[in-house]
Design a protein around this motif. Structure first.
Motif, mmCIF file in Angstrom:
data_model
loop_
_atom_site.group_PDB
_atom_site.id
_atom_site.type_symbol
_atom_site.label_atom_id
_atom_site.label_comp_id
_atom_site.label_asym_id
_atom_site.label_seq_id
_atom_site.Cartn_x
_atom_site.Cartn_y
_atom_site.Cartn_z
ATOM 1 N N ARG A 10 0.934 26.007 6.503
ATOM 2 C CA ARG A 10 1.979 26.769 6.602
ATOM 3 C C ARG A 10 3.000 26.376 8.167
ATOM 4 N N GLU A 11 2.545 25.544 8.706
ATOM 5 C CA GLU A 11 3.545 25.138 9.345
ATOM 6 C C GLU A 11 5.040 25.314 9.406
ATOM 7 N N GLU A 12 4.836 24.065 8.212
ATOM 8 C CA GLU A 12 6.668 23.816 7.178
ATOM 9 C C GLU A 12 7.226 24.863 6.868
ATOM 10 N N ILE A 13 5.881 26.156 6.261
ATOM 11 C CA ILE A 13 7.139 27.233 5.757
ATOM 12 C C ILE A 13 7.327 27.902 7.342
ATOM 13 N N GLU A 14 6.906 27.730 8.653
ATOM 14 C CA GLU A 14 7.152 28.827 9.853
ATOM 15 C C GLU A 14 8.583 28.050 10.223
ATOM 16 N N GLN A 15 8.233 27.074 9.991
ATOM 17 C CA GLN A 15 9.391 25.889 10.535
ATOM 18 C C GLN A 15 10.988 26.336 9.407
ATOM 19 N N LEU A 16 10.723 26.637 7.719
ATOM 20 C CA LEU A 16 12.012 27.518 7.471
ATOM 21 C C LEU A 16 11.983 28.195 7.580
ATOM 22 N N LYS A 17 11.504 28.688 8.293
ATOM 23 C CA LYS A 17 11.583 30.634 7.823
ATOM 24 C C LYS A 17 12.044 30.877 9.977
ATOM 25 N N ASN A 18 11.651 30.049 10.365
ATOM 26 C CA ASN A 18 11.805 30.235 11.929
ATOM 27 C C ASN A 18 13.734 29.316 12.264
ATOM 28 N N VAL A 19 13.548 28.475 11.998
ATOM 29 C CA VAL A 19 14.080 27.268 12.833
ATOM 30 C C VAL A 19 15.034 27.462 11.437
ATOM 31 N N GLU A 20 14.834 26.515 10.234
ATOM 32 C CA GLU A 20 16.249 26.546 9.572
ATOM 33 C C GLU A 20 16.846 27.660 9.098
ATOM 34 N N ARG A 21 15.993 28.733 8.821
ATOM 35 C CA ARG A 21 17.233 29.903 8.517
ATOM 36 C C ARG A 21 17.775 30.098 8.932
ATOM 37 N N PRO A 22 17.305 30.550 10.068
ATOM 38 C CA PRO A 22 18.434 31.172 11.572
ATOM 39 C C PRO A 22 19.889 29.675 11.220
ATOM 40 N N LYS A 23 19.241 28.733 11.561
ATOM 41 C CA LYS A 23 21.133 27.422 11.562
ATOM 42 C C LYS A 23 21.788 28.154 9.896
ATOM 43 N N ALA A 24 20.732 27.967 8.913
ATOM 44 C CA ALA A 24 21.951 28.242 7.817
ATOM 45 C C ALA A 24 22.213 29.156 8.523
ATOM 46 N N SER A 25 22.375 31.085 8.698
ATOM 47 C CA SER A 25 22.438 31.921 8.829
ATOM 48 C C SER A 25 24.281 31.593 9.374
ATOM 49 N N GLN A 26 23.675 31.178 10.888
ATOM 50 C CA GLN A 26 24.559 30.929 11.897
ATOM 51 C C GLN A 26 25.940 29.775 11.390
ATOM 52 N N ALA A 27 25.787 28.967 10.599
ATOM 53 C CA ALA A 27 26.149 27.999 9.186
ATOM 54 C C ALA A 27 27.924 28.452 8.600
ATOM 55 N N ILE A 28 26.508 29.627 8.048
ATOM 56 C CA ILE A 28 27.781 30.968 7.348
ATOM 57 C C ILE A 28 28.763 31.682 8.091
ATOM 58 N N ALA A 29 27.613 31.551 9.624
ATOM 59 C CA ALA A 29 28.475 32.497 10.027
ATOM 60 C C ALA A 29 29.920 31.952 10.862
ATOM 61 N N ASP A 30 29.663 30.882 10.782
ATOM 62 C CA ASP A 30 30.281 29.635 11.899
ATOM 63 C C ASP A 30 31.567 29.465 10.818
ATOM 64 N N ALA A 31 31.231 29.019 9.533
ATOM 65 C CA ALA A 31 32.847 28.987 8.923
ATOM 66 C C ALA A 31 33.298 30.026 8.037
ATOM 67 N N ARG A 32 32.356 30.773 8.133
ATOM 68 C CA ARG A 32 33.366 32.714 7.714
ATOM 69 C C ARG A 32 34.661 33.224 8.774
ATOM 70 N N ASP A 33 34.372 32.615 10.635
ATOM 71 C CA ASP A 33 35.111 32.628 11.950
ATOM 72 C C ASP A 33 36.357 31.992 10.788
ATOM 73 N N TYR A 54 -6.990 22.801 -0.841
ATOM 74 C CA TYR A 54 -6.694 21.983 0.017
ATOM 75 C C TYR A 54 -7.438 22.479 0.970
ATOM 76 N N THR A 55 -7.936 21.418 1.903
ATOM 77 C CA THR A 55 -8.287 21.301 3.383
ATOM 78 C C THR A 55 -8.103 22.183 4.543
ATOM 79 N N ALA A 56 -8.696 22.387 5.273
ATOM 80 C CA ALA A 56 -8.618 23.119 6.246
ATOM 81 C C ALA A 56 -6.654 22.377 6.882
ATOM 82 N N GLU A 57 -6.572 21.119 6.783
ATOM 83 C CA GLU A 57 -5.659 20.187 7.921
ATOM 84 C C GLU A 57 -4.459 20.929 6.737
ATOM 85 N N GLY A 58 -4.515 20.611 5.825
ATOM 86 C CA GLY A 58 -3.821 20.856 4.507
ATOM 87 C C GLY A 58 -3.404 21.725 4.472
#
Length: 158
Positions: free
Chosen positions: A16-39, A7-11
């Motif tokens: 890394r930014e994509e991984i952070e997005q998945l872990k810090n934004v998408e993962r909590p959304k998925a957990s919340q969707a499960i909690a909402d459905a469980r309720d 990879y280049t530095a840019e790539g």
């Protein structure tokens, strides 16, 4: 055995930014969707819960895949590249021998390829054909229609 990706530095920053997005934004959304459905009641007949669990599983699979890619990622040291030959990160101006049309491409890692931006992968047929060539060389490139010949007009580093 995992495949090493360059990879280049840019790539690498984008990965890394994509991984952070998945872990810090998408993962909590998925957990919340499960909690909402469980309720909503009985889990044995709750299709929304099943769908949320499946979506979470796919997300975790995607995160694991990106983590594996990142662990095998290597940063390209541009100072060590030979500027007389077409290598990764070279901008190569080529001329079609048959019709004289000129095109300019930057050779990049497969994960950074973007034809609209003029970046082609070193694993593509044209990229493979250009690697290691010098100015004035003719590259014979196998394409579905047969073999195309390109003359290397110019090699630069941007």
């Amino acid at each position: 055995m995992s495949k090493i990706s360059y990879y280049t530095a840019e790539g690498l920053k984008k990965l890394r930014e994509e991984i952070e997005q998945l872990k810090n934004v998408e993962r909590p959304k998925a957990s919340q969707a499960i909690a909402d459905a469980r309720d909503k009641g009985d889990l044995s007949e709750n299709a929304e819960y099943d769908a949320a669990k499946e979506a979470q599983g796919l997300l975790e699979l995607k995160i694991a895949k990106f983590d594996a890619i990142l662990s095998n990622a290597r940063l390209i040291d541009e100072t060590q590249l030979d500027v007389s030959k077409a290598l990764v990160l070279s901008t190569v101006k080529i001329k079609n021998v048959k019709n004289g049309m000129e095109v300019k491409y930057t050779l990049v890692a497969e994960s950074e390829a973007d034809l609209k931006a003029g970046k082609i992968s070193v694993t593509s047929p044209i990229g493979k054909g250009l690697l290691g060539k010098s100015v004035g060389d003719i590259a014979d490139i196998q394409v579905p229609n047969g073999v195309m010949q390109f003359e290397i007009v110019e090699i630069t580093r941007d």
